[in-house]
Scaffold this motif. Structure first.
Motif, PDB file in Angstrom:
ATOM      1  N   ARG A 242       0.812  -1.215   0.000  1.00  0.00           N
ATOM      2  CA  ARG A 242       0.000   0.000   0.000  1.00  0.00           C
ATOM      3  C   ARG A 242       0.845   1.266   0.000  1.00  0.00           C
ATOM      4  NH1 ARG A 242      -5.016  -1.032   4.216  1.00  0.00           N
ATOM      5  NH2 ARG A 242      -6.421  -2.042   2.725  1.00  0.00           N
ATOM      6  N   TYR A 243       1.970   1.237   0.706  1.00  0.00           N
ATOM      7  CA  TYR A 243       2.733   2.466   0.879  1.00  0.00           C
ATOM      8  C   TYR A 243       4.039   2.476   0.098  1.00  0.00           C
ATOM      9  CZ  TYR A 243      -0.809   2.953   4.378  1.00  0.00           C
ATOM     10  OH  TYR A 243      -2.019   3.029   5.007  1.00  0.00           O
ATOM     11  N   THR A 244       4.143   1.580  -0.871  1.00  0.00           N
ATOM     12  CA  THR A 244       5.260   1.623  -1.804  1.00  0.00           C
ATOM     13  C   THR A 244       4.785   2.270  -3.096  1.00  0.00           C
ATOM     14  OG1 THR A 244       6.335  -0.352  -0.886  1.00  0.00           O
ATOM     15  CG2 THR A 244       6.842   0.215  -3.166  1.00  0.00           C
ATOM     16  N   PRO A 245       5.493   3.251  -3.617  1.00  0.00           N
ATOM     17  CA  PRO A 245       5.073   3.891  -4.875  1.00  0.00           C
ATOM     18  C   PRO A 245       5.006   2.888  -6.026  1.00  0.00           C
ATOM     19  CG  PRO A 245       6.794   5.164  -3.782  1.00  0.00           C
ATOM     20  CD  PRO A 245       6.716   3.856  -3.064  1.00  0.00           C
ATOM     21  N   GLU A 246       4.271   3.248  -7.048  1.00  0.00           N
ATOM     22  CA  GLU A 246       4.144   2.376  -8.217  1.00  0.00           C
ATOM     23  C   GLU A 246       5.511   2.065  -8.818  1.00  0.00           C
ATOM     24  OE1 GLU A 246       1.428   3.980 -11.010  1.00  0.00           O
ATOM     25  OE2 GLU A 246      -0.329   3.704  -9.714  1.00  0.00           O
ATOM     26  N   ASP A 247       5.612   0.865  -9.407  1.00  0.00           N
ATOM     27  CA  ASP A 247       6.858   0.364  -9.985  1.00  0.00           C
ATOM     28  C   ASP A 247       7.923   0.097  -8.922  1.00  0.00           C
ATOM     29  OD1 ASP A 247       5.833   0.526 -12.621  1.00  0.00           O
ATOM     30  OD2 ASP A 247       6.277   2.674 -12.638  1.00  0.00           O
ATOM     31  N   GLY A 248       7.494  -0.031  -7.664  1.00  0.00           N
ATOM     32  CA  GLY A 248       8.438  -0.345  -6.591  1.00  0.00           C
ATOM     33  C   GLY A 248       8.577  -1.847  -6.397  1.00  0.00           C
ATOM     34  N   THR A 249       9.278  -2.220  -5.354  1.00  0.00           N
ATOM     35  CA  THR A 249       9.552  -3.628  -5.076  1.00  0.00           C
ATOM     36  C   THR A 249       9.310  -3.917  -3.602  1.00  0.00           C
ATOM     37  OG1 THR A 249      11.232  -3.717  -6.813  1.00  0.00           O
ATOM     38  CG2 THR A 249      11.296  -5.453  -5.138  1.00  0.00           C
ATOM     39  N   VAL A 250       8.678  -5.048  -3.333  1.00  0.00           N
ATOM     40  CA  VAL A 250       8.492  -5.536  -1.972  1.00  0.00           C
ATOM     41  C   VAL A 250       9.138  -6.917  -1.895  1.00  0.00           C
ATOM     42  CG1 VAL A 250       6.844  -6.307  -0.232  1.00  0.00           C
ATOM     43  CG2 VAL A 250       6.394  -4.218  -1.539  1.00  0.00           C
ATOM     44  N   ALA A 264      11.517 -11.133   7.335  1.00  0.00           N
ATOM     45  CA  ALA A 264      11.718  -9.723   7.010  1.00  0.00           C
ATOM     46  C   ALA A 264      10.922  -9.345   5.769  1.00  0.00           C
ATOM     47  CB  ALA A 264      13.201  -9.429   6.800  1.00  0.00           C
ATOM     48  N   VAL A 265      10.268  -8.187   5.827  1.00  0.00           N
ATOM     49  CA  VAL A 265       9.561  -7.611   4.681  1.00  0.00           C
ATOM     50  C   VAL A 265      10.185  -6.250   4.413  1.00  0.00           C
ATOM     51  CG1 VAL A 265       7.363  -6.794   3.785  1.00  0.00           C
ATOM     52  CG2 VAL A 265       7.424  -8.836   5.221  1.00  0.00           C
ATOM     53  N   THR A 266      10.765  -6.105   3.232  1.00  0.00           N
ATOM     54  CA  THR A 266      11.459  -4.872   2.857  1.00  0.00           C
ATOM     55  C   THR A 266      10.736  -4.231   1.692  1.00  0.00           C
ATOM     56  OG1 THR A 266      13.543  -5.931   3.508  1.00  0.00           O
ATOM     57  CG2 THR A 266      13.684  -3.873   2.257  1.00  0.00           C
ATOM     58  N   ASP A 267      10.505  -2.921   1.780  1.00  0.00           N
ATOM     59  CA  ASP A 267       9.817  -2.210   0.692  1.00  0.00           C
ATOM     60  C   ASP A 267      10.670  -1.053   0.206  1.00  0.00           C
ATOM     61  OD1 ASP A 267       9.445   0.022   2.404  1.00  0.00           O
ATOM     62  OD2 ASP A 267       7.643  -0.886   3.232  1.00  0.00           O
ATOM     63  N   THR A 268      10.134  -0.329  -0.757  1.00  0.00           N
ATOM     64  CA  THR A 268      10.818   0.849  -1.313  1.00  0.00           C
ATOM     65  C   THR A 268       9.902   2.061  -1.155  1.00  0.00           C
ATOM     66  OG1 THR A 268      10.004   0.231  -3.517  1.00  0.00           O
ATOM     67  CG2 THR A 268      12.231  -0.459  -2.934  1.00  0.00           C
ATOM     68  N   VAL A 322       8.948  -7.719  17.116  1.00  0.00           N
ATOM     69  CA  VAL A 322       8.920  -7.121  15.785  1.00  0.00           C
ATOM     70  C   VAL A 322       9.488  -5.714  15.881  1.00  0.00           C
ATOM     71  CG1 VAL A 322       6.533  -6.328  16.140  1.00  0.00           C
ATOM     72  CG2 VAL A 322       7.458  -6.486  13.813  1.00  0.00           C
ATOM     73  N   ASP A 323      10.319  -5.360  14.928  1.00  0.00           N
ATOM     74  CA  ASP A 323      10.849  -3.999  14.878  1.00  0.00           C
ATOM     75  C   ASP A 323      10.951  -3.542  13.432  1.00  0.00           C
ATOM     76  OD1 ASP A 323      12.998  -5.354  13.848  1.00  0.00           O
ATOM     77  OD2 ASP A 323      14.281  -5.081  15.603  1.00  0.00           O
ATOM     78  N   VAL A 324      11.270  -2.277  13.249  1.00  0.00           N
ATOM     79  CA  VAL A 324      11.361  -1.695  11.920  1.00  0.00           C
ATOM     80  C   VAL A 324      12.515  -0.710  11.897  1.00  0.00           C
ATOM     81  CG1 VAL A 324       9.672   0.084  12.571  1.00  0.00           C
ATOM     82  CG2 VAL A 324      10.108  -0.376  10.144  1.00  0.00           C
ATOM     83  N   HIS A 325      13.204  -0.640  10.769  1.00  0.00           N
ATOM     84  CA  HIS A 325      14.249   0.361  10.589  1.00  0.00           C
ATOM     85  C   HIS A 325      14.314   0.739   9.113  1.00  0.00           C
ATOM     86  CE1 HIS A 325      16.228  -3.576   9.985  1.00  0.00           C
ATOM     87  NE2 HIS A 325      16.900  -2.955   9.032  1.00  0.00           N
ATOM     88  N   ASN A 326      14.852   1.898   8.862  1.00  0.00           N
ATOM     89  CA  ASN A 326      14.971   2.384   7.489  1.00  0.00           C
ATOM     90  C   ASN A 326      16.137   1.706   6.778  1.00  0.00           C
ATOM     91  OD1 ASN A 326      12.796   4.233   7.431  1.00  0.00           O
ATOM     92  ND2 ASN A 326      14.018   5.767   8.511  1.00  0.00           N
ATOM     93  N   THR A 327      15.921   1.503   5.495  1.00  0.00           N
ATOM     94  CA  THR A 327      16.981   0.989   4.635  1.00  0.00           C
ATOM     95  C   THR A 327      17.193   1.987   3.501  1.00  0.00           C
ATOM     96  OG1 THR A 327      15.392  -0.257   3.291  1.00  0.00           O
ATOM     97  CG2 THR A 327      16.365  -1.392   5.183  1.00  0.00           C
ATOM     98  N   GLY A 329      16.311   3.661   0.605  1.00  0.00           N
ATOM     99  CA  GLY A 329      15.135   3.842  -0.250  1.00  0.00           C
ATOM    100  C   GLY A 329      13.858   3.260   0.297  1.00  0.00           C
ATOM    101  N   GLY A 330      13.859   2.730   1.503  1.00  0.00           N
ATOM    102  CA  GLY A 330      12.636   2.140   2.034  1.00  0.00           C
ATOM    103  C   GLY A 330      12.775   1.791   3.500  1.00  0.00           C
ATOM    104  N   CYS A 331      12.007   0.804   3.946  1.00  0.00           N
ATOM    105  CA  CYS A 331      12.090   0.363   5.330  1.00  0.00           C
ATOM    106  C   CYS A 331      11.965  -1.155   5.381  1.00  0.00           C
ATOM    107  CB  CYS A 331      11.017   1.029   6.196  1.00  0.00           C
ATOM    108  SG  CYS A 331       9.332   0.727   5.638  1.00  0.00           S
ATOM    109  N   ARG A 332      12.353  -1.707   6.521  1.00  0.00           N
ATOM    110  CA  ARG A 332      12.418  -3.158   6.666  1.00  0.00           C
ATOM    111  C   ARG A 332      11.796  -3.559   8.005  1.00  0.00           C
ATOM    112  NH1 ARG A 332      15.917  -7.419   4.873  1.00  0.00           N
ATOM    113  NH2 ARG A 332      16.454  -8.939   6.500  1.00  0.00           N
ATOM    114  N   PHE A 333      10.759  -4.375   7.946  1.00  0.00           N
ATOM    115  CA  PHE A 333      10.110  -4.915   9.127  1.00  0.00           C
ATOM    116  C   PHE A 333      10.668  -6.318   9.381  1.00  0.00           C
ATOM    117  CE2 PHE A 333       7.241  -1.703   7.644  1.00  0.00           C
ATOM    118  CZ  PHE A 333       6.652  -1.161   8.784  1.00  0.00           C
ATOM    119  N   VAL A 334      11.063  -6.588  10.619  1.00  0.00           N
ATOM    120  CA  VAL A 334      11.652  -7.877  10.963  1.00  0.00           C
ATOM    121  C   VAL A 334      10.876  -8.463  12.136  1.00  0.00           C
ATOM    122  CG1 VAL A 334      13.720  -9.114  11.672  1.00  0.00           C
ATOM    123  CG2 VAL A 334      13.925  -7.094  10.195  1.00  0.00           C
TER     124      VAL A 334
END
Length: 340
Positions: A242-250, A264-268, A322-327, A329-334
């Motif tokens: 939902r919160y990754t811009p179009e043409d992004g990657t999850v 881990a779920v990483t988005d852009t 569960v935690d989250v941190h920025n990567t 171009g995006g963020c990563r939930f672990v």
């Protein structure tokens, strides 16, 4: 009787002098801890007794030996009093800290409750107004052509499904907060759960031209309740899409470290404000800018602001973290759970 009155007066004057000095000292130490105040109070009491004894001894011309014996007895009592006072002071200080923390938690919970009520009211009022308008248009036959009527029916169904998910999320969150969630842990193949979550999220990802990336093998087995674990993985994927811009990657991946399984779920999405990261799992938290469900960037959730709160509650119910941190171009939930 005159001698007793004289002894009392001498002891009272000496005690008052020391007590006045102690009161001034307590006034200067008013910003210190309760332990310091209690120790000073006990010390002043003991010194008042010593002062009275010394004054009376001098007035009665007691021998140095008798005075020494009395002072030793008073010193022994003083040691015990100060030790007990210090212990009680520490207990009282700890109780005061606990009470302050409890009040702070209560204020935080109350603020979260108010925010949740305001958030739910807002997110229900908008679709209900749209449903009412479309229903009245159909009832009054304002729209008649089959294509528009079909579109109205489709939108009514979509909004109804969304409100149903919102009510389901509220019910799930209430179970978590009330401690009524009872999990039956079994050995769950994480790969199957991820595969089902990817299949459910794929239509939304395809509509937004977002690539879902996951390995085909090597998924570990985790000790979890499968329905709740599926909810966790599904909410994280849906949030990322939902919160990754179009043409992004999850990207979703997992592994095992000793007796712990991580997912881990990483988005852009572009990253999350560092100020928002600690509050990302709060109920109905939307970040720096308000946004409608399904829009915006940052930490939304399955129903706008509940998805990540549900993830946090379900993971903790499993005894995980569960935690989250920025990567870049995006963020990563672990998510970390116990291995089967």
């Amino acid at each position: 009787m005159r001698d007793l009155a004289l002894i009392f007066t001498i002891a009272l004057v000496a005690a008052l002098a020391i007590g006045l000095a102690g009161a001034l000292l307590l006034r200067r130490l008013r910003r210190r801890s309760i332990t310091v105040h209690l120790c000073v109070l006990l010390a002043v009491t003991v010194l008042a007794v010593v002062g009275g004894v010394v004054a009376v001894a001098e007035a009665m011309f007691l021998s140095p030996h008798d005075l020494e014996v009395v002072l030793i007895a008073v010193a022994a009592a003083a040691v015990v009093s100060l030790a007990v006072g210090g212990h009680i002071g520490r207990r009282l200080a700890a109780a005061a800290v606990w009470a302050d923390q409890a009040r702070e938690r209560e204020r935080h919970i109350e603020k979260g409750r108010r925010d949740l009520v305001a958030w739910v009211s807002h997110d229900l009022r908008t679709p209900l107004a749209g449903l009412r308008a479309m229903a009245e248009a159909l009832e009054d036959e304002v729209v008649r052509d089959p294509e528009t009527v079909g579109e109205y029916h489709r939108r009514i169904r979509i909004e109804t499904d969304r409100m149903t998910r919102l009510v389901d999320d509220l019910f799930e969150l209430s179970r978590i907060n009330a401690g009524a969630l009872r999990l039956s842990l079994t050995a769950v193949a994480l790969g199957e759960v991820v595969s089902n979550a990817l299949a459910s999220t794929a239509p939304l990802a395809a509509a937004r031209r977002i690539r879902l990336v996951a390995v085909e093998s090597g998924w570990p087995t985790v000790a979890a309740s499968e329905p709740e674990l599926a909810r966790v993985v599904g909410n994280l994927l849906l949030n990322a899409v939902r919160y990754t811009p179009e043409d992004g990657t999850v990207r979703i991946e997992a592994g095992r470290e000793l007796d712990t399984v991580w997912l881990a779920v990483t988005d852009t999405c572009g990253g999350i404000s560092p100020a928002d990261l600690p509050r990302l799992f709060d109920v109905a938290f939307r970040g720096e800018t308000a946004r409608t469900p399904g829009q915006g960037t940052g930490g939304g959730g399955a129903s706008g602001g509940l998805g990540l709160a549900i993830v946090h509650g379900l993971v903790e119910a499993h005894g995980g973290h569960v935690d989250v941190h920025n990567t870049s171009g995006g963020c990563r939930f672990v998510v970390r759970l116990s291995a089967a």
